[in-house]
Motif scaffolding. Structure first.
Motif, PDB file in Angstrom:
ATOM      1  N   ASN A   7       0.815  -1.205   0.000  1.00  0.00           N
ATOM      2  CA  ASN A   7       0.000   0.000   0.000  1.00  0.00           C
ATOM      3  C   ASN A   7       0.850   1.257   0.000  1.00  0.00           C
ATOM      4  O   ASN A   7       0.565   2.215  -0.699  1.00  0.00           O
ATOM      5  N   LYS A   8       1.901   1.277   0.788  1.00  0.00           N
ATOM      6  CA  LYS A   8       2.765   2.450   0.844  1.00  0.00           C
ATOM      7  C   LYS A   8       3.498   2.647  -0.485  1.00  0.00           C
ATOM      8  O   LYS A   8       3.603   3.760  -0.983  1.00  0.00           O
ATOM      9  N   THR A   9       3.974   1.562  -1.088  1.00  0.00           N
ATOM     10  CA  THR A   9       4.646   1.652  -2.378  1.00  0.00           C
ATOM     11  C   THR A   9       3.694   2.170  -3.435  1.00  0.00           C
ATOM     12  O   THR A   9       4.040   3.050  -4.223  1.00  0.00           O
ATOM     13  N   SER A  10       2.481   1.656  -3.481  1.00  0.00           N
ATOM     14  CA  SER A  10       1.484   2.116  -4.447  1.00  0.00           C
ATOM     15  C   SER A  10       1.176   3.580  -4.234  1.00  0.00           C
ATOM     16  O   SER A  10       1.046   4.344  -5.192  1.00  0.00           O
ATOM     17  N   HIS A  11       1.084   4.000  -2.987  1.00  0.00           N
ATOM     18  CA  HIS A  11       0.791   5.393  -2.669  1.00  0.00           C
ATOM     19  C   HIS A  11       1.923   6.297  -3.153  1.00  0.00           C
ATOM     20  O   HIS A  11       1.679   7.327  -3.776  1.00  0.00           O
ATOM     21  N   ILE A  12       3.159   5.902  -2.909  1.00  0.00           N
ATOM     22  CA  ILE A  12       4.307   6.695  -3.360  1.00  0.00           C
ATOM     23  C   ILE A  12       4.336   6.755  -4.879  1.00  0.00           C
ATOM     24  O   ILE A  12       4.577   7.797  -5.465  1.00  0.00           O
ATOM     25  N   LEU A  13       4.054   5.646  -5.539  1.00  0.00           N
ATOM     26  CA  LEU A  13       4.043   5.602  -6.994  1.00  0.00           C
ATOM     27  C   LEU A  13       3.001   6.558  -7.549  1.00  0.00           C
ATOM     28  O   LEU A  13       3.278   7.324  -8.465  1.00  0.00           O
ATOM     29  N   LEU A  14       1.824   6.567  -6.983  1.00  0.00           N
ATOM     30  CA  LEU A  14       0.768   7.451  -7.469  1.00  0.00           C
ATOM     31  C   LEU A  14       1.109   8.917  -7.233  1.00  0.00           C
ATOM     32  O   LEU A  14       0.771   9.770  -8.038  1.00  0.00           O
ATOM     33  N   GLU A  49      -9.531   6.885 -28.106  1.00  0.00           N
ATOM     34  CA  GLU A  49     -10.665   7.368 -27.318  1.00  0.00           C
ATOM     35  C   GLU A  49     -11.676   8.121 -28.181  1.00  0.00           C
ATOM     36  O   GLU A  49     -12.889   7.982 -28.008  1.00  0.00           O
ATOM     37  N   MET A  50     -11.198   8.913 -29.125  1.00  0.00           N
ATOM     38  CA  MET A  50     -12.114   9.628 -30.018  1.00  0.00           C
ATOM     39  C   MET A  50     -12.948   8.644 -30.840  1.00  0.00           C
ATOM     40  O   MET A  50     -14.120   8.896 -31.107  1.00  0.00           O
ATOM     41  N   ALA A  51     -12.349   7.521 -31.215  1.00  0.00           N
ATOM     42  CA  ALA A  51     -13.045   6.533 -32.037  1.00  0.00           C
ATOM     43  C   ALA A  51     -14.010   5.670 -31.234  1.00  0.00           C
ATOM     44  O   ALA A  51     -15.084   5.315 -31.716  1.00  0.00           O
ATOM     45  N   THR A  52     -13.636   5.342 -30.002  1.00  0.00           N
ATOM     46  CA  THR A  52     -14.427   4.373 -29.235  1.00  0.00           C
ATOM     47  C   THR A  52     -15.192   4.981 -28.054  1.00  0.00           C
ATOM     48  O   THR A  52     -16.051   4.328 -27.480  1.00  0.00           O
ATOM     49  N   GLY A  53     -14.822   6.192 -27.674  1.00  0.00           N
ATOM     50  CA  GLY A  53     -15.458   6.824 -26.521  1.00  0.00           C
ATOM     51  C   GLY A  53     -14.769   6.532 -25.203  1.00  0.00           C
ATOM     52  O   GLY A  53     -15.142   7.077 -24.165  1.00  0.00           O
ATOM     53  N   LYS A  54     -13.734   5.677 -25.228  1.00  0.00           N
ATOM     54  CA  LYS A  54     -12.996   5.333 -24.007  1.00  0.00           C
ATOM     55  C   LYS A  54     -11.528   5.168 -24.361  1.00  0.00           C
ATOM     56  O   LYS A  54     -11.196   4.711 -25.450  1.00  0.00           O
ATOM     57  N   PRO A  55     -10.625   5.498 -23.438  1.00  0.00           N
ATOM     58  CA  PRO A  55      -9.203   5.273 -23.723  1.00  0.00           C
ATOM     59  C   PRO A  55      -8.887   3.782 -23.708  1.00  0.00           C
ATOM     60  O   PRO A  55      -9.648   2.979 -23.163  1.00  0.00           O
ATOM     61  N   PRO A  56      -7.756   3.396 -24.297  1.00  0.00           N
ATOM     62  CA  PRO A  56      -7.356   1.989 -24.188  1.00  0.00           C
ATOM     63  C   PRO A  56      -7.230   1.597 -22.720  1.00  0.00           C
ATOM     64  O   PRO A  56      -6.826   2.403 -21.886  1.00  0.00           O
ATOM     65  N   LEU A  57      -7.607   0.384 -22.420  1.00  0.00           N
ATOM     66  CA  LEU A  57      -7.520  -0.194 -21.074  1.00  0.00           C
ATOM     67  C   LEU A  57      -8.492   0.440 -20.087  1.00  0.00           C
ATOM     68  O   LEU A  57      -8.337   0.293 -18.874  1.00  0.00           O
ATOM     69  N   ALA A  58      -9.508   1.127 -20.563  1.00  0.00           N
ATOM     70  CA  ALA A  58     -10.484   1.777 -19.675  1.00  0.00           C
ATOM     71  C   ALA A  58     -11.204   0.774 -18.777  1.00  0.00           C
ATOM     72  O   ALA A  58     -11.725   1.155 -17.728  1.00  0.00           O
ATOM     73  N   SER A  59     -11.200  -0.500 -19.161  1.00  0.00           N
ATOM     74  CA  SER A  59     -11.853  -1.511 -18.330  1.00  0.00           C
ATOM     75  C   SER A  59     -11.049  -1.811 -17.060  1.00  0.00           C
ATOM     76  O   SER A  59     -11.563  -2.424 -16.133  1.00  0.00           O
ATOM     77  N   MET A  60      -9.801  -1.368 -17.020  1.00  0.00           N
ATOM     78  CA  MET A  60      -8.955  -1.566 -15.833  1.00  0.00           C
ATOM     79  C   MET A  60      -8.994  -0.310 -14.972  1.00  0.00           C
ATOM     80  O   MET A  60      -9.195   0.781 -15.474  1.00  0.00           O
ATOM     81  N   ARG A  62      -7.103   2.607 -12.753  1.00  0.00           N
ATOM     82  CA  ARG A  62      -5.937   3.409 -13.158  1.00  0.00           C
ATOM     83  C   ARG A  62      -4.611   2.749 -12.795  1.00  0.00           C
ATOM     84  O   ARG A  62      -3.688   2.711 -13.600  1.00  0.00           O
ATOM     85  N   LEU A  63      -4.493   2.241 -11.593  1.00  0.00           N
ATOM     86  CA  LEU A  63      -3.247   1.639 -11.154  1.00  0.00           C
ATOM     87  C   LEU A  63      -2.952   0.366 -11.942  1.00  0.00           C
ATOM     88  O   LEU A  63      -1.816   0.141 -12.377  1.00  0.00           O
ATOM     89  N   ALA A  64      -3.970  -0.455 -12.169  1.00  0.00           N
ATOM     90  CA  ALA A  64      -3.775  -1.683 -12.949  1.00  0.00           C
ATOM     91  C   ALA A  64      -3.358  -1.353 -14.379  1.00  0.00           C
ATOM     92  O   ALA A  64      -2.469  -2.002 -14.943  1.00  0.00           O
ATOM     93  N   ALA A  65      -3.977  -0.339 -14.974  1.00  0.00           N
ATOM     94  CA  ALA A  65      -3.620   0.068 -16.336  1.00  0.00           C
ATOM     95  C   ALA A  65      -2.170   0.545 -16.381  1.00  0.00           C
ATOM     96  O   ALA A  65      -1.425   0.214 -17.304  1.00  0.00           O
ATOM     97  N   GLY A  70       3.283  -0.332 -18.157  1.00  0.00           N
ATOM     98  CA  GLY A  70       4.691  -0.300 -17.765  1.00  0.00           C
ATOM     99  C   GLY A  70       5.385  -1.642 -17.816  1.00  0.00           C
ATOM    100  O   GLY A  70       6.605  -1.704 -17.914  1.00  0.00           O
ATOM    101  N   ALA A  71       4.634  -2.725 -17.788  1.00  0.00           N
ATOM    102  CA  ALA A  71       5.227  -4.065 -17.730  1.00  0.00           C
ATOM    103  C   ALA A  71       5.843  -4.514 -19.052  1.00  0.00           C
ATOM    104  O   ALA A  71       6.602  -5.462 -19.076  1.00  0.00           O
TER     105      ALA A  71
END
Length: 118
Positions: A7-14, A49-60, A62-65, A70-71
């Motif tokens: 949790n602390k690592t994720s918080h620092i990353l964000l 997003e302009m074409a589909t109405g959502k950015p790529p990976l919108a189903s995830m 923010r942190l998961a995306a 990055g992976a």
């Protein structure tokens, strides 16, 4: 200062990463030397997003995306089949994971998708 707990690592990353993860290039997320070609990635996400109405990976979330992008493992989604091949390829080349292989803005202006719009 790095946290040892998840949790602390994720918080620092964000806190340390600025921008919206859905549009961030892998090199921006990984802080591995980014520049103008990082903006090309964002252009691809914006066109998606302009074409589909959502950015790529919108189903995830923010942190998961962000971790997914990055992976360097997962493929970015492509435009649905009902879009032209030129549009699909334009987004695909913008979302090239290796920034050194990603086209420049000058090269993108020569892409058939853009040439058809002039």
């Amino acid at each position: 200062c790095r946290g040892t707990g998840k949790n602390k690592t994720s918080h620092i990353l964000l806190i340390s990463v600025h921008g919206t993860p859905y549009w961030m290039a892998p090199e921006v997320i990984n802080e591995s030397g980014y520049g103008r070609k990082s903006d090309i990635w964002s252009i691809g996400c914006t066109v998606f997003e302009m074409a589909t109405g959502k950015p790529p990976l919108a189903s995830m979330d923010r942190l998961a995306a962000m971790f997914y992008i990055g992976a360097h493992r997962g493929l970015m989604p492509s435009l649905p089949d009902h879009f032209s091949g030129k549009a699909v390829d334009f987004v695909h080349v913008c979302l090239t994971r290796n920034q050194h292989e990603r086209p420049s803005a000058v090269q993108l202006l020569q892409h058939p998708f853009m040439k058809g719009r002039q």
